[in-house]
Design a protein around this motif. Structure first.
Motif, PDB file in Angstrom:
ATOM      1  N   LEU A  99       0.830  -1.204   0.000  1.00 52.35           N
ATOM      2  CA  LEU A  99       0.000   0.000   0.000  1.00 52.35           C
ATOM      3  C   LEU A  99       0.863   1.252   0.000  1.00 52.35           C
ATOM      4  CD1 LEU A  99      -2.667  -1.024   2.676  1.00 52.35           C
ATOM      5  CD2 LEU A  99      -2.842  -1.208   0.200  1.00 52.35           C
ATOM      6  N   PRO A 100       0.408   2.318  -0.675  1.00 49.01           N
ATOM      7  CA  PRO A 100       1.179   3.570  -0.710  1.00 49.01           C
ATOM      8  C   PRO A 100       1.145   4.290   0.633  1.00 49.01           C
ATOM      9  CG  PRO A 100      -0.906   3.838  -1.854  1.00 49.01           C
ATOM     10  CD  PRO A 100      -0.805   2.386  -1.496  1.00 49.01           C
ATOM     11  N   ILE A 101       2.176   5.074   0.895  1.00 52.16           N
ATOM     12  CA  ILE A 101       2.265   5.848   2.137  1.00 52.16           C
ATOM     13  C   ILE A 101       1.327   7.056   2.102  1.00 52.16           C
ATOM     14  CG2 ILE A 101       3.766   7.396   3.472  1.00 52.16           C
ATOM     15  CD1 ILE A 101       4.550   4.671   4.107  1.00 52.16           C
ATOM     16  N   LYS A 102       1.361   7.825   1.026  1.00 52.50           N
ATOM     17  CA  LYS A 102       0.661   9.108   0.966  1.00 52.50           C
ATOM     18  C   LYS A 102      -0.860   8.919   1.029  1.00 52.50           C
ATOM     19  CE  LYS A 102       4.363  11.641   0.613  1.00 52.50           C
ATOM     20  NZ  LYS A 102       4.775  12.329  -0.600  1.00 52.50           N
ATOM     21  N   LEU A 103      -1.531   9.839   1.724  1.00 54.92           N
ATOM     22  CA  LEU A 103      -2.956   9.712   2.004  1.00 54.92           C
ATOM     23  C   LEU A 103      -3.814   9.606   0.745  1.00 54.92           C
ATOM     24  CD1 LEU A 103      -3.611  12.200   4.972  1.00 54.92           C
ATOM     25  CD2 LEU A 103      -3.749   9.706   5.025  1.00 54.92           C
ATOM     26  N   GLU A 104      -3.599  10.485  -0.213  1.00 57.49           N
ATOM     27  CA  GLU A 104      -4.440  10.484  -1.415  1.00 57.49           C
ATOM     28  C   GLU A 104      -4.324   9.167  -2.160  1.00 57.49           C
ATOM     29  OE1 GLU A 104      -7.329  11.585  -3.487  1.00 57.49           O
ATOM     30  OE2 GLU A 104      -6.515  13.262  -2.336  1.00 57.49           O
ATOM     31  N   LEU A 105      -3.100   8.656  -2.300  1.00 59.08           N
ATOM     32  CA  LEU A 105      -2.885   7.382  -2.992  1.00 59.08           C
ATOM     33  C   LEU A 105      -3.445   6.220  -2.181  1.00 59.08           C
ATOM     34  CD1 LEU A 105       0.788   7.945  -4.234  1.00 59.08           C
ATOM     35  CD2 LEU A 105      -1.330   8.136  -5.566  1.00 59.08           C
ATOM     36  N   GLU A 117     -17.073  -0.912   0.938  1.00 57.92           N
ATOM     37  CA  GLU A 117     -16.981   0.061   2.031  1.00 57.92           C
ATOM     38  C   GLU A 117     -17.342   1.447   1.494  1.00 57.92           C
ATOM     39  OE1 GLU A 117     -16.497  -0.474   5.154  1.00 57.92           O
ATOM     40  OE2 GLU A 117     -15.712  -2.522   5.225  1.00 57.92           O
ATOM     41  N   LYS A 118     -18.457   1.979   1.956  1.00 57.18           N
ATOM     42  CA  LYS A 118     -19.007   3.207   1.385  1.00 57.18           C
ATOM     43  C   LYS A 118     -18.536   4.490   2.075  1.00 57.18           C
ATOM     44  CE  LYS A 118     -21.301   0.650  -1.441  1.00 57.18           C
ATOM     45  NZ  LYS A 118     -20.774   0.482  -2.822  1.00 57.18           N
ATOM     46  N   LYS A 119     -17.791   4.366   3.177  1.00 64.58           N
ATOM     47  CA  LYS A 119     -17.418   5.571   3.926  1.00 64.58           C
ATOM     48  C   LYS A 119     -15.910   5.832   3.909  1.00 64.58           C
ATOM     49  CE  LYS A 119     -21.345   5.670   7.115  1.00 64.58           C
ATOM     50  NZ  LYS A 119     -21.753   5.755   8.536  1.00 64.58           N
ATOM     51  N   ILE A 120     -15.197   5.202   2.973  1.00 65.92           N
ATOM     52  CA  ILE A 120     -13.750   5.443   2.869  1.00 65.92           C
ATOM     53  C   ILE A 120     -13.480   6.920   2.600  1.00 65.92           C
ATOM     54  CG2 ILE A 120     -11.693   5.009   1.472  1.00 65.92           C
ATOM     55  CD1 ILE A 120     -12.637   2.129   1.150  1.00 65.92           C
ATOM     56  N   ASP A 121     -14.246   7.510   1.699  1.00 60.47           N
ATOM     57  CA  ASP A 121     -14.046   8.923   1.370  1.00 60.47           C
ATOM     58  C   ASP A 121     -14.302   9.804   2.593  1.00 60.47           C
ATOM     59  OD1 ASP A 121     -13.491  10.879  -0.813  1.00 60.47           O
ATOM     60  OD2 ASP A 121     -15.490  11.586  -0.266  1.00 60.47           O
ATOM     61  N   ASP A 122     -15.321   9.477   3.380  1.00 63.94           N
ATOM     62  CA  ASP A 122     -15.622  10.261   4.588  1.00 63.94           C
ATOM     63  C   ASP A 122     -14.480  10.177   5.602  1.00 63.94           C
ATOM     64  OD1 ASP A 122     -18.073  10.889   3.523  1.00 63.94           O
ATOM     65  OD2 ASP A 122     -19.156   9.328   4.610  1.00 63.94           O
ATOM     66  N   PHE A 123     -13.937   8.967   5.786  1.00 59.90           N
ATOM     67  CA  PHE A 123     -12.847   8.789   6.742  1.00 59.90           C
ATOM     68  C   PHE A 123     -11.614   9.577   6.318  1.00 59.90           C
ATOM     69  CE2 PHE A 123      -9.068   6.405   8.223  1.00 59.90           C
ATOM     70  CZ  PHE A 123      -9.256   6.540   9.590  1.00 59.90           C
ATOM     71  N   PHE A 124     -11.305   9.518   5.019  1.00 62.14           N
ATOM     72  CA  PHE A 124     -10.113  10.232   4.563  1.00 62.14           C
ATOM     73  C   PHE A 124     -10.324  11.739   4.549  1.00 62.14           C
ATOM     74  CE2 PHE A 124      -8.579   6.103   3.565  1.00 62.14           C
ATOM     75  CZ  PHE A 124      -7.195   6.229   3.589  1.00 62.14           C
ATOM     76  N   SER A 125     -11.561  12.192   4.412  1.00 63.58           N
ATOM     77  CA  SER A 125     -11.824  13.630   4.557  1.00 63.58           C
ATOM     78  C   SER A 125     -11.438  14.099   5.956  1.00 63.58           C
ATOM     79  CB  SER A 125     -13.305  13.927   4.293  1.00 63.58           C
ATOM     80  OG  SER A 125     -13.634  13.678   2.945  1.00 63.58           O
ATOM     81  N   LEU A 126     -11.728  13.247   6.946  1.00 56.93           N
ATOM     82  CA  LEU A 126     -11.333  13.547   8.319  1.00 56.93           C
ATOM     83  C   LEU A 126      -9.804  13.610   8.444  1.00 56.93           C
ATOM     84  CD1 LEU A 126     -12.662  13.785  11.251  1.00 56.93           C
ATOM     85  CD2 LEU A 126     -11.970  11.397  11.530  1.00 56.93           C
ATOM     86  N   LEU A 127      -9.107  12.638   7.836  1.00 56.76           N
ATOM     87  CA  LEU A 127      -7.647  12.612   7.892  1.00 56.76           C
ATOM     88  C   LEU A 127      -7.040  13.827   7.188  1.00 56.76           C
ATOM     89  CD1 LEU A 127      -6.704   8.857   7.309  1.00 56.76           C
ATOM     90  CD2 LEU A 127      -7.187  10.048   9.451  1.00 56.76           C
ATOM     91  N   PHE A 128      -7.599  14.208   6.043  1.00 61.42           N
ATOM     92  CA  PHE A 128      -7.088  15.382   5.324  1.00 61.42           C
ATOM     93  C   PHE A 128      -7.284  16.656   6.149  1.00 61.42           C
ATOM     94  CE2 PHE A 128      -7.904  12.806   1.339  1.00 61.42           C
ATOM     95  CZ  PHE A 128      -6.558  12.616   1.057  1.00 61.42           C
ATOM     96  N   GLN A 129      -8.386  16.716   6.867  1.00 61.97           N
ATOM     97  CA  GLN A 129      -8.645  17.867   7.746  1.00 61.97           C
ATOM     98  C   GLN A 129      -7.567  17.956   8.823  1.00 61.97           C
ATOM     99  OE1 GLN A 129     -12.534  17.717   9.580  1.00 61.97           O
ATOM    100  NE2 GLN A 129     -11.925  19.122  11.207  1.00 61.97           N
ATOM    101  N   TYR A 130      -7.241  16.827   9.446  1.00 58.96           N
ATOM    102  CA  TYR A 130      -6.213  16.816  10.484  1.00 58.96           C
ATOM    103  C   TYR A 130      -4.819  17.012   9.898  1.00 58.96           C
ATOM    104  CZ  TYR A 130      -9.953  15.068  13.494  1.00 58.96           C
ATOM    105  OH  TYR A 130     -11.120  14.937  14.201  1.00 58.96           O
ATOM    106  N   ASN A 131      -4.612  16.480   8.713  1.00 62.21           N
ATOM    107  CA  ASN A 131      -3.339  16.686   8.016  1.00 62.21           C
ATOM    108  C   ASN A 131      -3.081  18.182   7.839  1.00 62.21           C
ATOM    109  OD1 ASN A 131      -1.232  16.831   6.169  1.00 62.21           O
ATOM    110  ND2 ASN A 131      -1.955  15.139   4.936  1.00 62.21           N
ATOM    111  N   LYS A 132      -4.104  18.899   7.384  1.00 65.29           N
ATOM    112  CA  LYS A 132      -3.971  20.340   7.172  1.00 65.29           C
ATOM    113  C   LYS A 132      -3.712  21.062   8.494  1.00 65.29           C
ATOM    114  CE  LYS A 132      -6.144  24.182   4.707  1.00 65.29           C
ATOM    115  NZ  LYS A 132      -5.776  25.204   5.706  1.00 65.29           N
ATOM    116  N   ALA A 133      -4.386  20.617   9.564  1.00 61.09           N
ATOM    117  CA  ALA A 133      -4.182  21.246  10.871  1.00 61.09           C
ATOM    118  C   ALA A 133      -2.740  21.091  11.337  1.00 61.09           C
ATOM    119  CB  ALA A 133      -5.138  20.640  11.898  1.00 61.09           C
ATOM    120  N   PHE A 134      -2.166  19.903  11.118  1.00 62.60           N
ATOM    121  CA  PHE A 134      -0.761  19.678  11.480  1.00 62.60           C
ATOM    122  C   PHE A 134       0.159  20.539  10.629  1.00 62.60           C
ATOM    123  CE2 PHE A 134      -2.156  15.630  13.460  1.00 62.60           C
ATOM    124  CZ  PHE A 134      -1.464  15.743  14.658  1.00 62.60           C
TER     125      PHE A 134
END
Length: 271
Positions: A99-105, A117-134
């Protein structure tokens, strides 16, 4: 007591990096309780065989991350000290998943692997939000993240989005093993590590000590001072200044007056 601008407590990687950055602006005193600098970044040479005392892999290494900004200020090139990892190979029940390291990939790969799994996009939206905060060092968003996750286990959080146990195990694999975080571990800690490492992860080139030595060299060139075997026992605020009390080899007590103190150590004892 000599008047000093800044005392940095702890000469691991974090303390050395802080000391190197601050030493170009102020007088810096570096205090370290061990007989060597480097902390968990230190490598012992055992007859030519390197023994890692801790970290040899660093998360958050990216062109957009704070590490790059720090290295630019110091005039250092990231590529001279790190090489980035593109993929993880994860073994689960005799199956290997690359598996790739980077979040988008990673998001795209998981959507391909788990179409049900229908909520993968929702989960990664949460991760991208926290990524930006960091990345932005946004304290308000980080506080919201803390409040949202601190009372959840990592399994609780993943169960809000996924039904597959396999996808949970794969995501757990992005958290460094040395952190000791499992599915029942704290969700805030788990997500912080997952986001940090998926921003970009790199191994250290030329053994860790090359980078440690370079940061020490920068501090010394800027007239900074190092005191090893010096364990801080007390920090006292005194009329807008601080007095840092430390024991040298647990035998003699010294005091150092300064304007600022940077704690780059485990603070439990001092707290």
């Amino acid at each position: 007591m000599e008047d000093t601008k800044i005392v940095v407590v702890g000469c691991g990687f974090a303390g050395l990096l802080q000391g190197a950055l601050l030493s170009s602006k102020s007088k810096v005193i570096m205090l370290e309780k061990e007989s060597h600098i480097g902390g968990l970044f230190y490598i012992i040479d055992n007859n030519g065989i390197p023994i890692y005392t801790g970290a040899h892999c660093i998360g958050g290494i990216s062109e957009q991350g704070i590490w790059k900004q720090c290295f630019d200020i110091l005039g250092l090139k990231m590529e001279d000290y790190f090489y980035e990892i593109d993929n993880l190979s994860i073994s689960v029940k005799n199956n290997i998943y690359k598996l790739p390291i980077k979040l988008e990939l990673l998001k795209s790969k998981l959507m391909e692997m788990f179409p049900e799994e229908k909520k993968i996009d929702d989960f990664f939206s949460l991760l991208f939000q926290y990524n930006k905060a960091f990345t932005d060092n946004d304290s308000n968003e980080l506080k919201k993240m803390f409040c949202r996750l601190v009372n959840l286990t990592f399994d609780d959080l993943l169960s809000e989005y996924f039904t597959s146990d396999l996808i949970k195990i794969l995501l757990l694999s992005y958290i460094p093993a040395y952190a000791g975080i499992g599915l029942k571990g704290n969700a805030f800690t788990a997500v912080s590590l997952l986001v940090t490492y998926s921003m970009g992860t790199a191994y250290v080139k030329n053994e860790n000590n090359a980078l440690i030595d370079k940061l020490k060299e920068i501090i010394l060139e800027n007239n900074g001072e190092f005191y090893l075997n010096s364990e801080v026992s007390k920090i006292i605020e005194n009329e807008n200044k601080y007095i840092v009390e430390y024991e040298y080899k647990k035998e003699q007590v010294y005091q150092q007056e300064c304007e600022h103190v940077v704690l780059a150590c485990f603070p439990q004892k001092l707290l």
